[in-house]
Design an enzyme around this catalytic site. Structure first.
Site, short mmCIF file in Angstrom:
data_model
loop_
_atom_site.label_atom_id
_atom_site.label_comp_id
_atom_site.label_asym_id
_atom_site.label_seq_id
_atom_site.Cartn_x
_atom_site.Cartn_y
_atom_site.Cartn_z
N GLU A 2 0.76 -1.36 0.14
CA GLU A 2 0.23 0.07 0.11
C GLU A 2 0.85 1.40 0.17
O GLU A 2 0.58 2.41 -0.68
CB GLU A 2 -0.95 -0.15 1.23
CG GLU A 2 -2.21 -0.88 1.34
CD GLU A 2 -3.19 -0.82 0.26
OE1 GLU A 2 -3.11 0.69 -0.16
OE2 GLU A 2 -4.19 -1.36 0.00
N SER A 43 -32.05 -28.60 50.24
CA SER A 43 -31.28 -29.32 51.65
C SER A 43 -30.13 -28.53 51.72
O SER A 43 -29.25 -29.08 52.70
CB SER A 43 -31.32 -30.59 51.45
OG SER A 43 -32.69 -31.14 51.53
#
Length: 594
Positions: free
Chosen positions: A103, A363
């Site tokens: 680029e 429980s």
């Protein structure tokens, strides 16, 4: 007639003069000064033009990331506008080298606009009568991406050049590159190199193959036309050109380039990581604006926990869900947390975080009642108590199998999870004191209508969360002194007041270590003798597993009664899923000194 300074009218050379006329030198000097002044003026005006450039917002928002204890990504979130954009993090150096080579080869040298590239692009356009190559630098591309400007209009190009010059004056090259790595478009709602790497390769961008790096360089030039899942040939062609350029530049060998060109491009999008998704969602909501949230979650344990819960839930049918909290009670770190069996909408309500859902504890509160009674000196593990039909006002509780054992020791009553003995102890110690003891361990009872606690809380007559239960059992494992469990590093906090003394905590732990695991459901579907329940209603089941360094809780919820759910995950099977060295049910601890 043109006069030449080196001849006279007859063409004969003039004789050299001893001194030149000063006025003859003044013209070029003034001309040079004028050119310099004009250049300086233009430069000053250019500087002023660039200095007056209004910069866009440079703080590019990124999605929140929730990380495991080793830094691995658990889950990422989209930004507010629905785009997948993440902080770049470490990026493979090969990708950076390919990017600048493809680029902007003079990225490190120019000031935002590359004059050489401009002249090359102009010359090629004049020669071919069309645009052959662009002259945009990486900085100009960042300028366009920041403002989401057009790509082909000359007014847009002028704006990009001006903004690029301004960016170079305000940011370093690394900061400009970081912006590009965040904003580069990859089609649909995906932006940035890291999000693209996760989307197409299912991995982070810090270690890429040449083929992967080249594809990530090629896609932003035309993200929709080169989408590998829709246009694989176009994506491959663009990728191969980047590879060829990289080989020419010496970034990779020609052999590596040919091998990379032979690789196919990915043709399907991958899902972004979603490990511990409900926990990650809760943390993201509680930390608005945070970009990275570290946790104490162990990725290996988390994956195994999710697999275990999913299999156990599917074995019971799709209308069953489950949750799990696995923590180290020594430091309070939560190592794994599963909020639902399947993270998806449907019969199992996968989007409900059941670690935070208020359910009946069944429980599971009984050990704390015994611990309080032992600490008060009301009872001892060998104290005898009657398990016979007893009425407490208008309430007459029953055991799970509707049978009574007669005279039993406290040890036997706790191991067998008998109801009458624990209610008798609660009547003596007092329900209010029990609620206060539970609160000191991090278990906060939710009572209907804000009523005062009654005897029924010992058998599940109140609401708690799975996370709170894990807090309480962590206190039991720590000798009665609680700690607030947390999935955040350094988030666990020891509690100031103990639930009860270390002797009582040891006695309860020693009794629970003698309890045999409940029979699991066999592979052929058969079951052993029905076990006592872990809840008063068959729609909620709890399994609390103790180990020397781990404390885990498992909660189940069904849309219909399922008596077999309590045996779906035995204690031994649960613990063996995580470590071969994890103590199972016979956890031995030293007796504390009185």
């Amino acid at each position: 007639m043109i006069r030449f300074p080196f001849s006279n009218r007859q063409g004969r050379p003039r004789k050299a003069h001893a001194a030149r006329d000063p006025r003859a030198l003044s013209l070029p000097v003034f001309a040079l000064a004028g050119v310099l002044a004009l250049g300086a003026g233009l430069r000053d005006r250019l500087d002023d033009w660039v200095a007056r450039t209004q910069l866009p917002l440079l703080e590019v928002p990124v999605g929140t990331e929730v990380l495991a204890r080793d830094g691995a990504l658990l889950r990422a979130f989209q930004v507010a506008d629905g785009r997948w954009r993440l902080a770049p993090g470490p990026v493979d150096p090969l990708l950076i080298a390919m990017l600048t080579t493809w680029e902007d080869r003079r990225f490190a040298e120019h000031n935002g606009v590359d004059p050489v590239a401009l002249l090359r692009a102009a010359r090629q356009s004049l020669r071919h009568g069309r645009v052959v190559s662009g002259a945009s630098t990486l900085t100009m591309q960042v300028a366009r991406l920041l403002e989401e400007g057009p790509t082909g209009e000359w007014q847009g190009k002028i704006r990009q050049m001006r903004l690029a010059l301004a960016l170079e004056r305000n940011l370093s090259k690394d900061e400009i590159l970081d912006l590009y790595l965040r904003l580069a478009p990859y089609g649909a709602n995906v932006e940035g190199v890291r999000a693209a790497s996760l989307l197409w390769f299912g991995k982070e961008a810090h270690r890429l193959t040449p083929a992967e790096a080249a594809l990530l360089v090629a896609l932003p030039q035309s993200p929709e036309r080169r989408r590998p899942d829709r246009h694989p040939q176009a994506a491959k062609t663009a990728r191969d050109r980047v590879l060829a350029r990289a080989a020419e530049a010496g970034l990779i060998s020609e052999a590596d380039a040919r091998a990379a060109m032979a690789e196919p491009v990915p043709t399907r999008r991958r899902a972004f990581p979603a490990v511990a998704p409900l926990l990650a969602d809760r943390l993201a909501r509680s930390h608005p604006g945070a970009t990275r949230i570290g946790t104490t979650i162990d990725l290996r344990l988390q994956r195994r926990a999710e697999s275990l819960i999913e299999r156990a839930s599917k074995a019971q049918g799709h209308r069953v869900s489950a949750a799990l909290v696995l923590a180290d009670h020594r430091n309070g770190e939560i190592l794994a947390e599963v909020g639902a069996a399947e993270w998806a909408a449907g019969p199992s309500s996968g989007f409900i975080d059941m670690t935070q859902a208020v359910r009946s504890p069944g429980s599971t509160l009984k050990p704390f009642v015994y611990g309080l009674a032992f600490d008060d000196g009301i009872a001892h593990p060998e104290t005898l108590i009657e398990d016979r039909p007893t009425a407490f006002g208008h309430w007459q509780p029953q055991n799970f199998d509707n049978k009574f054992r007669g005279t039993v020791s406290m040890r036997q009553a706790l191991i067998w999870s008998l109801n009458i003995p624990v209610v008798k102890l609660a009547e003596v110690t007092g329900p209010t004191r029990i609620a206060q003891t539970l609160a000191r361990g991090g278990i906060n009872l939710r009572l209907s209508g804000g009523a005062a606690p009654g005897l029924a809380v010992t058998l599940g007559g109140a609401g708690v969360t799975l996370e709170e239960l894990a807090n309480g059992y962590a206190a039991l494992a720590r000798g009665g002194t609680g700690i607030t469990l947390s999935p955040l590093p350094g988030g666990a906090e020891p509690r100031e007041t103990a639930m009860f003394g270390p002797v009582a905590a040891w006695q309860v732990g020693h009794i629970m270590a003698q309890a045999l695991p409940r029979p699991a459901v066999l592979r052929d579907g058969s079951r052993g003798k029905p076990a006592p329940p872990t809840a008063t209603a068959t729609r909620s089941r709890w399994v609390i597993t103790a180990a020397m360094s781990w404390r885990s809780g498992w909660g189940g919820r069904t849309a219909r009664p399922s008596p077999a759910l309590s045996g779906a995950i035995s204690q031994r099977r649960f613990c063996s899923m995580f470590s071969t060295s994890c103590p199972i049910s016979r956890c031995r601890r030293r007796r504390p000194k009185r």
